[in-house]
Design a protein around this motif. Structure first.
Motif, mmCIF file in Angstrom:
data_model
loop_
_atom_site.group_PDB
_atom_site.id
_atom_site.type_symbol
_atom_site.label_atom_id
_atom_site.label_comp_id
_atom_site.label_asym_id
_atom_site.label_seq_id
_atom_site.Cartn_x
_atom_site.Cartn_y
_atom_site.Cartn_z
ATOM 1 N N LEU A 1 0.838 -1.188 0.000
ATOM 2 C CA LEU A 1 0.000 0.000 0.000
ATOM 3 C C LEU A 1 0.872 1.236 0.000
ATOM 4 N N GLY A 2 0.753 2.029 -1.055
ATOM 5 C CA GLY A 2 1.560 3.236 -1.155
ATOM 6 C C GLY A 2 0.742 4.428 -1.581
ATOM 7 N N GLY A 3 1.364 5.581 -1.564
ATOM 8 C CA GLY A 3 0.681 6.816 -1.905
ATOM 9 C C GLY A 3 0.220 6.874 -3.346
ATOM 10 N N THR A 4 0.950 6.243 -4.248
ATOM 11 C CA THR A 4 0.599 6.258 -5.666
ATOM 12 C C THR A 4 -0.216 5.050 -6.069
ATOM 13 N N LYS A 5 0.258 3.875 -5.666
ATOM 14 C CA LYS A 5 -0.420 2.647 -6.087
ATOM 15 C C LYS A 5 -0.543 1.667 -4.938
ATOM 16 N N THR A 6 -1.524 0.800 -5.079
ATOM 17 C CA THR A 6 -1.688 -0.320 -4.158
ATOM 18 C C THR A 6 -1.703 -1.582 -4.993
ATOM 19 N N LEU A 7 -0.850 -2.529 -4.639
ATOM 20 C CA LEU A 7 -0.790 -3.824 -5.315
ATOM 21 C C LEU A 7 -1.320 -4.876 -4.352
ATOM 22 N N LEU A 8 -2.255 -5.702 -4.813
ATOM 23 C CA LEU A 8 -2.807 -6.777 -3.998
ATOM 24 C C LEU A 8 -2.674 -8.090 -4.759
ATOM 25 N N ALA A 9 -2.441 -9.166 -4.021
ATOM 26 C CA ALA A 9 -2.320 -10.483 -4.647
ATOM 27 C C ALA A 9 -2.892 -11.551 -3.733
ATOM 28 N N LEU A 10 -3.637 -12.463 -4.323
ATOM 29 C CA LEU A 10 -4.113 -13.668 -3.646
ATOM 30 C C LEU A 10 -3.185 -14.799 -4.044
ATOM 31 N N ALA A 11 -2.815 -15.608 -3.082
ATOM 32 C CA ALA A 11 -1.903 -16.714 -3.369
ATOM 33 C C ALA A 11 -2.357 -17.966 -2.637
ATOM 34 N N ASP A 12 -1.944 -19.080 -3.178
ATOM 35 C CA ASP A 12 -2.207 -20.386 -2.572
ATOM 36 C C ASP A 12 -0.859 -21.083 -2.424
ATOM 37 N N THR A 13 -0.766 -21.978 -1.469
ATOM 38 C CA THR A 13 0.470 -22.745 -1.319
ATOM 39 C C THR A 13 0.226 -24.169 -1.783
ATOM 40 N N VAL A 14 1.117 -24.633 -2.629
ATOM 41 C CA VAL A 14 1.056 -25.987 -3.156
ATOM 42 C C VAL A 14 2.434 -26.607 -2.951
ATOM 43 N N ALA A 15 2.480 -27.698 -2.222
ATOM 44 C CA ALA A 15 3.739 -28.398 -1.936
ATOM 45 C C ALA A 15 4.781 -27.436 -1.366
ATOM 46 N N GLY A 16 4.347 -26.546 -0.495
ATOM 47 C CA GLY A 16 5.261 -25.631 0.164
ATOM 48 C C GLY A 16 5.686 -24.431 -0.663
ATOM 49 N N GLU A 17 5.164 -24.299 -1.880
ATOM 50 C CA GLU A 17 5.515 -23.168 -2.737
ATOM 51 C C GLU A 17 4.308 -22.252 -2.898
ATOM 52 N N ILE A 18 4.581 -20.971 -2.936
ATOM 53 C CA ILE A 18 3.523 -19.981 -3.090
ATOM 54 C C ILE A 18 3.255 -19.750 -4.573
ATOM 55 N N HIS A 19 1.981 -19.784 -4.931
ATOM 56 C CA HIS A 19 1.562 -19.544 -6.313
ATOM 57 C C HIS A 19 0.527 -18.424 -6.328
ATOM 58 N N ILE A 20 0.808 -17.364 -7.091
ATOM 59 C CA ILE A 20 -0.124 -16.245 -7.214
ATOM 60 C C ILE A 20 -1.333 -16.713 -8.034
ATOM 61 N N VAL A 21 -2.512 -16.499 -7.468
ATOM 62 C CA VAL A 21 -3.765 -16.890 -8.121
ATOM 63 C C VAL A 21 -4.386 -15.692 -8.836
ATOM 64 N N HIS A 22 -4.302 -14.527 -8.196
ATOM 65 C CA HIS A 22 -4.886 -13.306 -8.777
ATOM 66 C C HIS A 22 -4.149 -12.107 -8.204
ATOM 67 N N GLN A 23 -3.860 -11.136 -9.052
ATOM 68 C CA GLN A 23 -3.235 -9.909 -8.576
ATOM 69 C C GLN A 23 -3.840 -8.722 -9.304
ATOM 70 N N GLN A 24 -3.804 -7.577 -8.632
ATOM 71 C CA GLN A 24 -4.418 -6.380 -9.206
ATOM 72 C C GLN A 24 -3.675 -5.147 -8.720
ATOM 73 N N ARG A 25 -3.561 -4.171 -9.586
ATOM 74 C CA ARG A 25 -2.946 -2.881 -9.260
ATOM 75 C C ARG A 25 -4.043 -1.824 -9.255
ATOM 76 N N TYR A 26 -4.022 -0.956 -8.250
ATOM 77 C CA TYR A 26 -5.005 0.109 -8.121
ATOM 78 C C TYR A 26 -4.291 1.444 -7.939
ATOM 79 N N ALA A 27 -4.912 2.508 -8.409
ATOM 80 C CA ALA A 27 -4.444 3.859 -8.093
ATOM 81 C C ALA A 27 -4.996 4.179 -6.709
ATOM 82 N N SER A 28 -4.138 4.326 -5.727
ATOM 83 C CA SER A 28 -4.565 4.513 -4.342
ATOM 84 C C SER A 28 -5.500 5.713 -4.171
ATOM 85 N N ALA A 29 -5.213 6.807 -4.869
ATOM 86 C CA ALA A 29 -5.997 8.031 -4.710
ATOM 87 C C ALA A 29 -7.433 7.885 -5.216
#
Length: 119
Positions: free
Chosen positions: A7-35
């Motif tokens: 979370l920052g003044g310019t942008k906010t990046l969010l990501a959903l992740a799942d763990t499979v066999a001990g490794e993290i895998h991004i399922v969905h990510q999105q960038r937003y203009a914080s303002a």
């Protein structure tokens, strides 16, 4: 499912992740203009629409935090982990300073991904 964010003044990046066999895998990510959002709650509500249950979340914030409360430096957003846990039914929310969060990720960077910028 775990949720991570920057979370920052310019942008906010969010990501959903799942763990499979001990490794993290991004399922969905999105960038937003914080303002574009009056609060982080409004932004997070949009991101989490129609998502599965979240087990835990950690948000790196551009500002000081004690891990449970934060005030962003360049936005009029104040966050309380307990409010986010309750509103979004997330059992465990942690707030981290964004620089500290980045530093904690360094052990996961492979040597071939490191570049010397100035010897």
């Amino acid at each position: 499912m775990i949720l991570g964010g920057d979370l920052g003044g310019t942008k906010t990046l969010l990501a959903l992740a799942d763990t499979v066999a001990g490794e993290i895998h991004i399922v969905h990510q999105q960038r937003y203009a914080s303002a574009d959002f009056p609060s982080f709650d409004a932004l997070l509500g949009e991101f989490l629409a129609d998502t599965p249950a979240i087990e835990s979340a950690c948000f790196g914030v551009a500002g000081p935090t004690d891990g449970r409360n934060a005030k962003l430096t360049y936005l009029p957003w104040s966050l309380a982990a307990s409010d986010l846990e309750r509103r979004f039914a997330i059992p465990c929310v942690t707030l981290a300073n964004d620089f500290a969060a980045a530093a904690h990720g360094l052990p996961l960077v492979e040597a071939k991904q490191v570049r010397t910028l100035h010897a």
